[in-house]
Design an enzyme around this catalytic site. Structure first.
Site, PDB file in Angstrom:
ATOM      1  N   ASP A  51       0.833  -1.200   0.000  1.00 24.76           N
ATOM      2  CA  ASP A  51       0.000   0.000   0.000  1.00 24.76           C
ATOM      3  C   ASP A  51       0.871   1.255   0.000  1.00 24.76           C
ATOM      4  OD1 ASP A  51      -2.617   1.478   0.496  1.00 24.76           O
ATOM      5  OD2 ASP A  51      -1.499   2.017   2.293  1.00 24.76           O
ATOM      6  N   GLU A 123      -1.979  -5.280  -3.696  1.00 26.08           N
ATOM      7  CA  GLU A 123      -1.034  -4.558  -2.843  1.00 26.08           C
ATOM      8  C   GLU A 123       0.011  -5.510  -2.263  1.00 26.08           C
ATOM      9  OE1 GLU A 123      -3.718  -0.790  -1.292  1.00 26.08           O
ATOM     10  OE2 GLU A 123      -3.611  -2.594  -0.053  1.00 26.08           O
TER      11      GLU A 123
END
Length: 232
Positions: A51, A123
């Site tokens: 992320d 992610e």
């Protein structure tokens, strides 16, 4: 069931990043699988790392490519590109769902096509790429993955303000006003929010986020995408 070794090879070829089989397997492992298999590793730590890499790569790209945009517009564009809906769309284009390692509960409830799970896995893969191939390779991967999103200006526009876009589209289609139902989970210092959006009493999309607003926006964008596809 997760993809075959041949299919896994196709995924590795598409990613074009040197990630070890063990780390890639970890990136594809949802916590539900871990809980049902003796607490084996799962991808949430990789997701946390990915992320951050994703956000930095998109921020730098937008800053360099849009010298005339102010901070507010840059922030909106970044949010649209790193949203769970956008990442899930990326995941579906590479058929990522078939490679996931899921628990039986998620398997039975359509986990392989849940936007939140697909986005989190993207992610995690980015995080794995960073660990095994380095920052430059991970950044290149991010930019390759989001490139198709940048080529769709109409969808990009909706992602800038998904709740308004959904309301306008629903009105044009005679479906009435969207209604949102939001729940939260987790400790106070790390809450997660889950939103369900409905039209005419029918639930049409869901979204997750670290705030009520973020979850509602994710649900709205998912709903907008669904309604738009239905009219094509």
């Amino acid at each position: 069931m997760p993809g075959t070794s041949a299919a896994r090879g196709e995924l590795e070829e598409f990613l074009a990043v040197a990630i070890s089989p063990e780390l890639l397997e970890l990136a594809l492992t949802h916590r539900s699988y871990s809980y049902e298999n003796g607490g084996t590793g799962h991808n949430e730590r990789l997701e946390f790392l990915g992320d951050s890499i994703l956000g930095q790569a998109v921020t730098v790209m937008l800053y360099r490519n849009n010298p005339n945009l102010d901070e507010g517009d840059l922030a909106k564009r970044r949010a649209s590109l790193v949203s769970s809906v956008a990442l899930a769309e990326v995941a579906r284009t590479i058929d990522l769902g078939r490679h996931l390692r899921l628990g039986r509960g998620e398997e039975l409830t359509g986990g392989r096509d849940k936007s939140s799970i697909l986005a989190d896995t993207v992610e995690a893969i980015i995080g794995a790429a960073y660990l095994d191939a380095g920052g430059d390779a991970a950044t290149d991967l991010v930019l390759r993955l989001i490139a198709p999103l940048l080529q769709d200006p109409e969808r990009f526009g909706a992602a800038m303000d998904p709740k308004t876009s959904l309301q306008e589209l629903a009105s044009r289609q005679g479906k009435g006003l969207p209604r949102y139902e939001v729940s939260d989970s987790g400790p106070d210092h790390s809450k997660r929010f889950h939103a369900i959006v409905s039209l005419g009493g029918e639930n049409i999309a869901e979204g997750d986020g670290t705030s009520k607003k973020q979850a509602e926006m994710a649900a709205a964008l998912e709903a907008w995408t669904t309604l738009s596809s239905a009219t094509v």
